[in-house]
Design an enzyme around this catalytic site. Structure first.
Site, short mmCIF file in Angstrom:
data_model
loop_
_atom_site.label_atom_id
_atom_site.label_comp_id
_atom_site.label_asym_id
_atom_site.label_seq_id
_atom_site.Cartn_x
_atom_site.Cartn_y
_atom_site.Cartn_z
N GLY A 83 0.82 -1.22 0.00
CA GLY A 83 0.00 0.00 0.00
C GLY A 83 0.85 1.25 0.00
N ASP A 84 0.19 2.38 -0.28
CA ASP A 84 0.83 3.70 -0.28
C ASP A 84 1.99 3.81 -1.26
OD1 ASP A 84 -0.93 4.44 1.79
OD2 ASP A 84 0.42 3.57 3.29
N LYS A 120 -0.37 5.18 -5.79
CA LYS A 120 -1.39 4.84 -6.80
C LYS A 120 -2.19 6.09 -7.20
CE LYS A 120 -3.04 1.87 -3.83
NZ LYS A 120 -1.97 1.85 -2.81
N LYS A 155 -1.33 9.20 -7.25
CA LYS A 155 -0.56 10.07 -8.15
C LYS A 155 -0.58 9.50 -9.57
CE LYS A 155 3.22 11.46 -10.38
NZ LYS A 155 4.42 12.23 -10.50
N ASN A 182 -10.45 3.07 4.19
CA ASN A 182 -9.13 2.69 4.72
C ASN A 182 -8.04 3.18 3.76
OD1 ASN A 182 -10.10 0.85 2.81
ND2 ASN A 182 -9.17 -0.95 3.75
N GLY A 188 -5.97 5.85 1.54
CA GLY A 188 -5.61 7.27 1.58
C GLY A 188 -4.74 7.54 0.38
N HIS A 189 -5.28 8.23 -0.61
CA HIS A 189 -4.53 8.51 -1.85
C HIS A 189 -4.32 10.01 -1.94
CE1 HIS A 189 -6.44 4.64 -3.73
NE2 HIS A 189 -5.72 4.39 -2.65
N THR A 249 -6.98 0.02 10.11
CA THR A 249 -7.21 1.47 10.12
C THR A 249 -8.42 1.82 11.00
OG1 THR A 249 -8.62 1.33 8.18
CG2 THR A 249 -6.27 1.72 7.78
N ARG A 302 -23.66 -12.74 4.23
CA ARG A 302 -24.94 -12.46 3.56
C ARG A 302 -25.97 -11.77 4.45
NH1 ARG A 302 -24.68 -18.38 1.71
NH2 ARG A 302 -23.69 -18.30 3.73
N GLN A 343 -5.36 -0.15 -1.53
CA GLN A 343 -4.52 -1.14 -0.83
C GLN A 343 -3.53 -1.75 -1.85
OE1 GLN A 343 -8.20 -1.37 0.01
NE2 GLN A 343 -7.46 0.24 1.31
N THR A 349 -1.66 8.48 5.65
CA THR A 349 -2.62 9.54 5.33
C THR A 349 -3.88 9.37 6.18
OG1 THR A 349 -1.97 8.97 3.07
CG2 THR A 349 -3.57 10.72 3.29
N VAL A 350 -4.25 8.13 6.45
CA VAL A 350 -5.51 7.86 7.14
C VAL A 350 -5.34 7.93 8.65
CG1 VAL A 350 -7.33 6.13 7.48
CG2 VAL A 350 -6.31 6.44 5.22
P1 GDP Z 1 -1.42 5.56 -2.46
O1 GDP Z 1 -2.21 5.16 -1.27
O2 GDP Z 1 -0.80 4.41 -3.18
O3 GDP Z 1 -2.18 6.46 -3.41
O4 GDP Z 1 -0.21 6.42 -1.91
P2 GDP Z 1 -0.29 7.60 -0.79
O5 GDP Z 1 -0.91 8.77 -1.43
O6 GDP Z 1 -0.87 7.08 0.46
O7 GDP Z 1 1.24 7.82 -0.50
C1 GDP Z 1 2.13 8.21 -1.50
C2 GDP Z 1 2.72 9.58 -1.17
O8 GDP Z 1 3.81 9.81 -2.02
C3 GDP Z 1 1.76 10.75 -1.39
O9 GDP Z 1 2.02 11.72 -0.43
C4 GDP Z 1 2.15 11.25 -2.78
O10 GDP Z 1 1.89 12.63 -2.96
C5 GDP Z 1 3.63 10.99 -2.77
N1 GDP Z 1 4.24 10.68 -4.08
C6 GDP Z 1 3.72 9.97 -5.10
N2 GDP Z 1 4.65 9.81 -6.08
C7 GDP Z 1 5.77 10.43 -5.63
C8 GDP Z 1 7.10 10.58 -6.17
O11 GDP Z 1 7.43 10.09 -7.25
N3 GDP Z 1 8.00 11.25 -5.40
C9 GDP Z 1 7.67 11.79 -4.20
N4 GDP Z 1 8.63 12.44 -3.53
N5 GDP Z 1 6.45 11.66 -3.66
C10 GDP Z 1 5.51 10.98 -4.36
P1 IMO Z 2 -3.89 2.68 0.27
O1 IMO Z 2 -5.00 2.53 -0.73
C1 IMO Z 2 -1.50 0.92 3.47
C2 IMO Z 2 -3.50 -1.98 6.07
C3 IMO Z 2 -3.69 -1.54 7.51
C4 IMO Z 2 -3.64 -2.88 8.19
C5 IMO Z 2 -4.33 -3.81 7.20
C6 IMO Z 2 -5.81 -4.05 7.52
O2 IMO Z 2 -3.72 4.05 0.78
O3 IMO Z 2 -2.62 2.06 -0.25
P2 IMO Z 2 -7.99 -2.56 7.31
O4 IMO Z 2 -8.34 -1.23 7.93
O5 IMO Z 2 -8.01 -2.54 5.82
O6 IMO Z 2 -8.77 -3.71 7.87
O7 IMO Z 2 -6.46 -2.82 7.76
O8 IMO Z 2 -4.22 -3.19 5.93
N1 IMO Z 2 -4.05 -1.02 5.07
C7 IMO Z 2 -3.28 -0.20 4.33
N2 IMO Z 2 -1.96 0.03 4.36
N3 IMO Z 2 -2.28 1.55 2.57
C8 IMO Z 2 -3.61 1.33 2.51
O9 IMO Z 2 -4.40 1.83 1.55
C9 IMO Z 2 -4.17 0.44 3.45
N4 IMO Z 2 -5.43 0.01 3.69
C10 IMO Z 2 -5.33 -0.90 4.67
O10 IMO Z 2 -2.68 -0.68 7.93
O11 IMO Z 2 -2.30 -3.31 8.29
MG MG Z 3 -2.29 5.50 0.76
#
Ligand code: GDP
Ligand code: IMO
Ligand code: MG
Length: 427
Positions: free
Chosen positions: A12-13, A16, A18, A38, A40-41, A128, A142, A223, A298-299
């Site tokens: 995760g994170d 995606k 971006k 859950n 956070g983008h 989360t 169900r 995720q 983020t969350v």
């Molecule tokens: P996601 O959940 O996969 O959408 O990712 P998140 O948004 O939670 O976390 C990614 C973080 O990296 C965010 O704060 C973005 O703004 C930042 N980000 C994305 N691509 C880049 C990159 O190429 N370089 C840097 N420095 N930050 C980035």
């Molecule tokens: P994005 O879309 C990172 C992780 C939680 C926990 C596990 C289960 O931003 O990449 P949940 O609340 O889903 O039952 O938690 O999954 N988790 C994430 N980790 N990025 C996420 O989403 C996540 N969504 C859930 O931290 O370990």
């Molecule tokens: Mg995220």
């Protein structure tokens, strides 16, 4: 017909949001198909950061149709709050569609999530606490309540009554916690129903129609593959299927409709919550990367665990998803690292482990085998052309593609839309 899919290849994170925001410039439709708030983008555009939870990352574009599909679990309060926050920043949701078939998160799901985590003690998952697991559990059992139920007062009142009574019993008798008032929750949710009603439709039908009409449709994963309920590091996973196959089910379309499947890979690794993480660096390297990249959830605001890129795990994810291309993000974060390591495989007692371990006891005992690369020690954030990247950065990227077994389509060198190097155009 052109479709593309953006899937997290790690925990995760990966960035995606971006990548979706970048590709959405040429998309007519963006579809979320699983997960809930859950996710956070963060999307950065015009110097402003927009944190998104349930809203597809295509929302930044005025004319793009944004779909919250069938496989998503929707907390209506959270979605309405997100709509208001976006409106206050000048982003409107006029082209939003919400699936009639999506399941609804209720406050008792959130309380159960908290209660179950608290009871597990040191076996907790580190969720989360947004009620995601309990809501999906009701769906599988169900007894879940869907958006189409919410649109019909009588059906909704009856289903809510059954659910509140049974959940109150569990909360009180099993967890010694307060239950919820039926009349209050009914009134709250009927209020949310009227706010959401204009957006509710059969999105299985509309997504199929848009694909048939030849529109550019982009699927946004939340995720990531290693958090997949079946194929991730169970039980330290989420409760949905954040893989390409899951997106078909969650969007209500067949697998032949899916093309251009992007695996988003951060140039290193992070994980939030508990669970095995073989390349984790609980040392000054991890701290340095966390500080440079501001790796905090983020969350939940939790510090993200940080480690070297685990190409072994991403190769496993590539197989789960049949990735066509990789989108490598946050390469710029490594600008000041003299040495960069990549895990190329796992060993136990000197022997290579071929399969990705299902057994967490084994996964916790493996020794990552690292390959070391020289850093490039220069700021790459303003580079827009692959050829202009420093030689050592290209060596690192090319090794990544080889180790994972998937070619690179996009390299991201900063959070904003412009900081993107494209090797293959999709739409
Ligand atoms: P996601 O959940 O996969 O959408 O990712 P998140 O948004 O939670 O976390 C990614 C973080 O990296 C965010 O704060 C973005 O703004 C930042 N980000 C994305 N691509 C880049 C990159 O190429 N370089 C840097 N420095 N930050 C980035
Ligand atoms: P994005 O879309 C990172 C992780 C939680 C926990 C596990 C289960 O931003 O990449 P949940 O609340 O889903 O039952 O938690 O999954 N988790 C994430 N980790 N990025 C996420 O989403 C996540 N969504 C859930 O931290 O370990
Ligand atoms: Mg995220």
């Amino acid at each position: 017909m052109a479709t593309a899919m953006v899937i997290g290849a790690q925990w995760g994170d990966e960035g995606k949001g971006k990548i979706v925001d970048y590709l959405a410039a040429k998309a007519d439709v963006v579809v979320r198909s699983q997960g809930g708030n859950n996710a956070g983008h963060t999307v950065v555009t015009g110097g402003q950061a927009y944190p998104l939870r349930l809203m597809p990352s295509g929302i930044m574009y005025n004319d793009t149709i944004c779909i919250v599909g069938t496989g998503v679990v929707i907390d209506p309060k959270s979605l309405i709050e997100e709509m208001h926050t976006l409106e206050s920043k000048g982003v409107n949701a006029k082209n939003l569609q919400i699936s009639t078939r999506a399941h609804i998160v209720f406050p008792y799901h959130i309380r159960l999530d908290e209660a179950e985590e608290a009871c597990k003690g040191n076996r907790k998952i580190g969720t989360t606490k947004n009620g995601i697991g309990p809501c999906y559990a009701d769906k599988i059992n169900r007894i879940g309540i869907r958006i189409c139920d919410l649109m019909d007062k009588e059906v909704f009142a009856e289903k809510l009554k059954y659910n509140i009574e049974s959940k109150n019993m569990i909360l009180k008798k099993l967890y010694n916690m307060d239950g919820f008032d039926y009349e209050q929750m009914l009134a709250d949710y009927l209020g949310y129903a009227e706010v959401l009603r204009p957006y509710v439709c059969d999105t299985n039908y509309t997504v199929q129609k848009y694909i048939d009409e030849g529109k550019n449709v982009l699927f946004e994963g939340a995720q990531a593959s290693m958090l997949d309920l079946d194929n991730g590091t169970y039980p330290y996973v989420t409760s949905s299927h954040p893989v390409a196959g899951g997106a078909c089910v969650g969007a209500g379309i067949g697998p032949h409709m899916m093309h251009n499947i992007f695996g988003v890979v951060k140039a290193y690794s992070t994980r939030v919550g508990e669970g095995p993480f073989p390349t984790e660096q609980c040392n000054e390297i991890g701290d340095k990367i966390r500080d440079i990249a501001h790796e905090y959830g983020t969350v939940t605001g939790r510090p993200r665990r940080v480690g070297w890129l685990d190409a072994r795990a991403v190769r496993y994810a590539a197989g789960l998803n049949s990735f066509d291309r990789l989108a490598i993000t946050r390469l710029d974060v490594l600008d000041t690292m003299e040495e960069i390591k990549v895990c190329v495989g796992y060993e136990k007692d000197g022997k290579t482990i071929e399969e990705y371990p299902a057994d967490l006891k084994l996964l916790e005992q493996v020794t990552p085998v690292y390959r070391t690369f020289k850093g490039w020690m220069q700021d790459i954030s303003s580079i827009r052309n692959y050829e202009e990247l420093p030689e050592n950065a290209k060596i690192y990227l090319e090794a990544m593609a080889k180790l994972i077994g998937v070619p690179i389509g996009i390299v991201s060198v900063g959070p904003s839309r412009e900081q993107t190097i494209v090797l293959t155009e999709v739409f």
